[in-house]
Design an enzyme around this catalytic site. Structure first.
Site, PDB file in Angstrom:
ATOM      1  N   SER A  98      -5.628   0.297  -3.298  1.00  0.00           N
ATOM      2  CA  SER A  98      -4.922  -0.958  -3.037  1.00  0.00           C
ATOM      3  C   SER A  98      -5.746  -2.132  -3.540  1.00  0.00           C
ATOM      4  CB  SER A  98      -4.685  -1.107  -1.532  1.00  0.00           C
ATOM      5  OG  SER A  98      -4.224  -2.403  -1.204  1.00  0.00           O
TER       6      SER A  98
ATOM      7  N   TYR B 263      -6.691  -1.416   6.963  1.00  0.00           N
ATOM      8  CA  TYR B 263      -6.118  -0.852   5.740  1.00  0.00           C
ATOM      9  C   TYR B 263      -7.022  -1.128   4.545  1.00  0.00           C
ATOM     10  CZ  TYR B 263      -2.686  -0.020   2.009  1.00  0.00           C
ATOM     11  OH  TYR B 263      -2.032   0.439   0.892  1.00  0.00           O
TER      12      TYR B 263
END
Length: 259
Positions: A151, A164
Site C-alpha cells: 500500500s 494498516y
C-alpha cells in the site's frame, strides 16, 4: 524466432503452480486471472466460499486451470491448514501471491489491541508463515516467485494509516528479508504497491465521491486504479522476465506517489 515465441519464453507460466491469497476479489482476483491466463495452475485462498466458487468458475470458464481453498488467514493454525491444502491441489507452488488483507483503520487514538492484532495477523503474519512454508521448497528447487501486495501507506501516512500502514510497511521489509534469504537460490521476492484502487477493500473511501475525485486528481494519469491494472505487473514479476529483480517495491499507482 517469432514475436509470439519470444514473448512466450519471457512471460509464459505454463507448468507453474500459483497460490493467490485474497484471490476471490479485488486485486487478488485480477492477479489470479492474469496468472491463469499466462498458463499457471492457480489455487485461490480466501474466506468466503461463495466468492471463491464464483471466482474459480470464471477462471475455468476462461480456459484456466484453477481451484479454491477456503481458509482463515487470521490464525496461525488457519494459515498452516490452508497452506497444506493448497499445496495438495496441484503440488507445491512456484508462485506465492499475498493479496489477502484487512483494512481496519480507526483513528489512532481509538486503535485498540484487537484491531492491531487482527491487522497484523492477516496482513503480516500470514504472508510470513506462508513464506516459511513455501519459500524453502522454492529455494531447494531453484526457482520461485513471492509477490506481496502492499500500500501507499507503507511509505507515507494519509487517510488514517493506523495499524494498516504499519502492517504494509513491515510487509515490504519482509519481502527484502525473504529476498536476502532465498534469492541466491532463484527465488525473487517483490511487492506491488497500489495507489487508490476501486475495490471492496476500499469501500469506505469509494463511497465518498469527493474523496474519490481528490485521489484521482493526485495521480498523473488522472484516474484511480482498477484491479485489472495489476495483471501485467503480476505476470511480469511471476515470469522469467523479472529474474534479476528482487527486494523491490513496484508502484502501480498512476503516478500518485511521485505527483
Amino acid at each position: 524466432m517469432t514475436s509470439q515465441t519470444y514473448l512466450s519464453e519471457l512471460f509464459a507460466l505454463d507448468g507453474r503452480v500459483a497460490v493467490v491469497t485474497g484471490g476471490s476479489s479485488g486485486i487478488g482476483r485480477a492477479i489470479a486471472g492474469a496468472l491463469a491466463g499466462a498458463g499457471a495452475s492457480v489455487v485461490v485462498v480466501a474466506r468466503r466460499e461463495a466468492e471463491l466458487s464464483a471466482a474459480v468458475d470464471e477462471l475455468t470458464a476462461d480456459g484456466g486451470r484453477a481451484a479454491w481453498v477456503r481458509g482463515d488467514l487470521g490464525s496461525r493454525d488457519g494459515v498452516r491448514d490452508a497452506a497444506d491444502r493448497a499445496a495438495g491441489v496441484f503440488g507445491e507452488p512456484d508462485i506465492l501471491v499475498n493479496s489477502a488483507g484487512v483494512n481496519l483503520r480507526p483513528p489512532m487514538g481509538e486503535l485498540g489491541e484487537d484491531v492491531w492484532d487482527r491487522t497484523m495477523a492477516v496482513n503480516l503474519e500470514a504472508p510470513f508463515l506462508l513464506g516459511q512454508r513455501f519459500g524453502p521448497g522454492m529455494a531447494e528447487r531453484g526457482h520461485g516467485r513471492i509477490i506481496h501486495v502492499t500500500s501507499q501507506q507503507a511509505h507515507r501516512a494519509f487517510v488514517r494509516s493506523g495499524a494498516y500502514g504499519v502492517s504494509k510497511g513491515a510487509l515490504e521489509s519482509l519481502a527484502r528479508s525473504q529476498a536476502e534469504a532465498w534469492s541466491p537460490h532463484g527465488v525473487t521476492c517483490n511487492t506491488l504497491v497500489p495507489g487508490f484502487v476501486m475495490t471492496p477493500l476500499n469501500a469506505r473511501l469509494s463511497s465518498d465521491p469527493r474523496k474519490v475525485a481528490e485521489l484521482a486528481a493526485r495521480t498523473m494519469i488522472g484516474r484511480n486504479g482498477l484491479a485489472e491494472d495489476f495483471a501485467g505487473a503480476a505476470v511480469f514479476l511471476a515470469s522469467r522476465a523479472s529474474a534479476y529483480i528482487t527486494g523491490q517495491s513496484i508502484f502501480v499507482d498512476g503516478g500518485l506517489s511521485v505527483h
